[in-house]
Design an enzyme around this catalytic site. Structure first.
Site, PDB file in Angstrom:
ATOM      1  CB  CYS A 254      16.339  -4.636  -5.936  1.00 23.90           C
ATOM      2  SG  CYS A 254      17.268  -5.839  -4.986  1.00 23.90           S
TER       3      CYS A 254
ATOM      4  NE  ARG B 157      -3.995   0.155   1.752  1.00 25.95           N
ATOM      5  CZ  ARG B 157      -3.903   1.309   2.361  1.00 25.95           C
ATOM      6  NH1 ARG B 157      -3.084   1.466   3.376  1.00 25.95           N
ATOM      7  NH2 ARG B 157      -4.649   2.303   1.984  1.00 25.95           N
TER       8      ARG B 157
END
Ligand SMILES: *Cc1c(COP(=O)(O)O)cnc(C)c1O
Length: 450
Positions: free
Chosen positions: A370, A338
């Site tokens: 990443c 979210r």
């Protein structure tokens, strides 16, 4: 690049104490640290590891009852169909089923989850703009309460399937009332440019056509204008007023309408937003639809499941960057997306009793994935924490685990249900075997050359 955060923001974040005070299922114990009901989160971390989703059965029940009470208190005949997509845990579904809630599902998987949790077909509604033939067949086989039709094309498809099976499907027509719910653009659904439902102006003709199609029994109209609606009741009132006019037009044309499905979308306070109470929604329904004197259906997801859940994570390390401190956690955007997806704010509480009262300073809270988007919070006031220290992301019960992925080959986190002083692991952490399962390398691919 985002501008650096001011040292003293104009609107400071709520304090740890303020976050706790607004969440009655949480408490801070001077010895055991942060507790969910009667269970220290440190005990759950020791038993299940981290990251782990933790749900409070007591909070789920309280919220289900509060919503039911608000509707009954306004004299409404209302059935609540919990929107399963917010949290698909079978244990959560079972708690809500025991409170008498039905289910609003949007896929075969959710229909199967609802049935597996003991929710009968007669308490299940199927929504969604792209139900497949296979899903519609299953819905008919399970004799579910209602299928919410979102297009003329879908009506024709369902009619053909039902007729070929010699069955009759109860259907509601989902209309798009063209109102702006004033929520995040990715979760507003009731504008005419959104993909959902049929234009309200086209609804009378389509409803009449449905009434004449074999295998379909029209029973009502439905709408759902968006999610995380906190901007007051104006959008709800506008949408429901248009539905009321539609129902009266359908009645005038001699068409049967037995109930109105009011959708979900009721927002919750993640930070300190003024969020509407269920009484306000009940009032809006009463004011706009009351004169029809029809039973109504409600499809709340977030309001029921959001506040009762949290994501428990561990600090991997604290890293001093060039101009800021990073708290690097073992939870990431693949678990709780979210913040990355909706710029969402979640309360973050230290779990340890010493951390909870230690001096705070701004830190960026990040995961190991990443992507720079793997940032849960910037400049959040948190204490200095050592590796292994625990933190809890609040209000993560809705669109948390349900939206998680295995990005970066990270296994799906475990889930735990707390009920009083008891807790149980209700979903195992995904194993690496399960994570790799189903992958196959064709035997005609050569092996790595030496
Ligand atoms: C997502 C959805 C809901 C639930 O929305 P919340 O904001 O979680 O209350 C209800 N009905 C439909 C059709 C939905 O797609």
């Amino acid at each position: 690049m985002a501008a650096p955060l001011p040292i003293a923001p104009a609107d400071p974040d709520p304090s740890f104490a303020e976050l706790l005070a607004a969440r009655p299922h949480l408490s801070m114990n001077a010895l055991d640290g942060l507790m969910v009901e009667g269970v220290p989160l440190a005990r759950i971390a020791a038993a299940a590891g981290t990251p782990t989703w933790v749900y409070s059965a007591g909070a789920l029940r309280r919220r289900a009852r509060a919503l039911q009470a608000a509707l009954v208190g306004d004299g409404l005949r209302a059935g609540i169909h919990y929107a399963v997509k917010a949290n698909t845990s079978l244990a959560v579904l079972r708690v809500l089923a025991a409170e008498g809630l039905g289910a609003d599902v949007v896929s075969e998987g959710e229909l199967r989850a609802a049935r597996a949790a003991g929710i009968p077909g007669s308490a299940i509604v199927f929504s969604g703009v792209g139900k497949t033939e296979r899903e519609l067949r299953l819905a008919i086989a399970e004799d579910i309460a209602q299928i919410n039709i979102e297009s003329a094309e879908e009506a024709a498809m369902l009619s053909a399937i039902a007729a070929s099976l010699g069955r009759t499907a109860r259907v509601a027509l989902r209309v798009n009332p063209d109102v702006d719910a004033r929520t995040h653009a990715k979760i507003t659904t009731g504008r005419s440019e959104n993909k959902f439902g049929v234009a309200i102006d086209d609804a009378p003709a389509l409803y009449a056509r449905i009434a004449g199609l074999p295998g379909l029994e029209p029973v009502g109209v439905a709408t759902h204008i968006g999610s995380q609606i906190t901007s007051g009741m104006a959008a709800y009132r506008a949408a429901y007023a248009r539905l009321a006019e539609l129902v009266e037009a359908l009645w005038a044309a001699g068409l049967p309408v037995k109930h109105v499905d009011c959708g979900g979308g009721l927002g919750i306070p993640y930070r300190d937003e003024p969020a509407p109470m269920p009484e306000a929604l009940a009032g809006a329904i009463k004011a706009s639809l009351g004169r029809l004197n029809l039973p109504v259906m409600l499809e709340p997801g977030r309001w029921i499941a959001g506040p009762p859940g949290l994501l428990l994570a561990s600090v991997v390390l604290q890293k001093q960057g060039a101009d800021r401190r990073f708290l690097v956690l073992d939870a990431a955007m693949n678990d709780l997306v979210r913040p990355a997806m909706y710029e969402a704010w979640h309360g973050i509480l230290p779990v340890g009793p010493v951390d909870f009262v230690s001096p705070v300073a701004p830190a960026d809270v990040v995961g190991p994935v990443c992507e720079t988007g793997d940032t849960f919070a910037r400049g959040r006031a948190l204490p200095s924490m050592t590796p292994g220290a625990l933190v809890a992301f609040l209000d993560a019960g809705a669109y948390g685990a349900a939206m998680s992925s295995t990005y970066n080959m990270r296994p799906l986190a475990a889930e735990v249900l707390v009920d009083g002083t008891r807790f149980a692991v209700t979903r195992d952490r995904q194993s690496y075997e399960a994570l790799l399962a189903g992958n196959r390398i064709p035997d005609w691919l050569e092996e790595r050359s030496p």
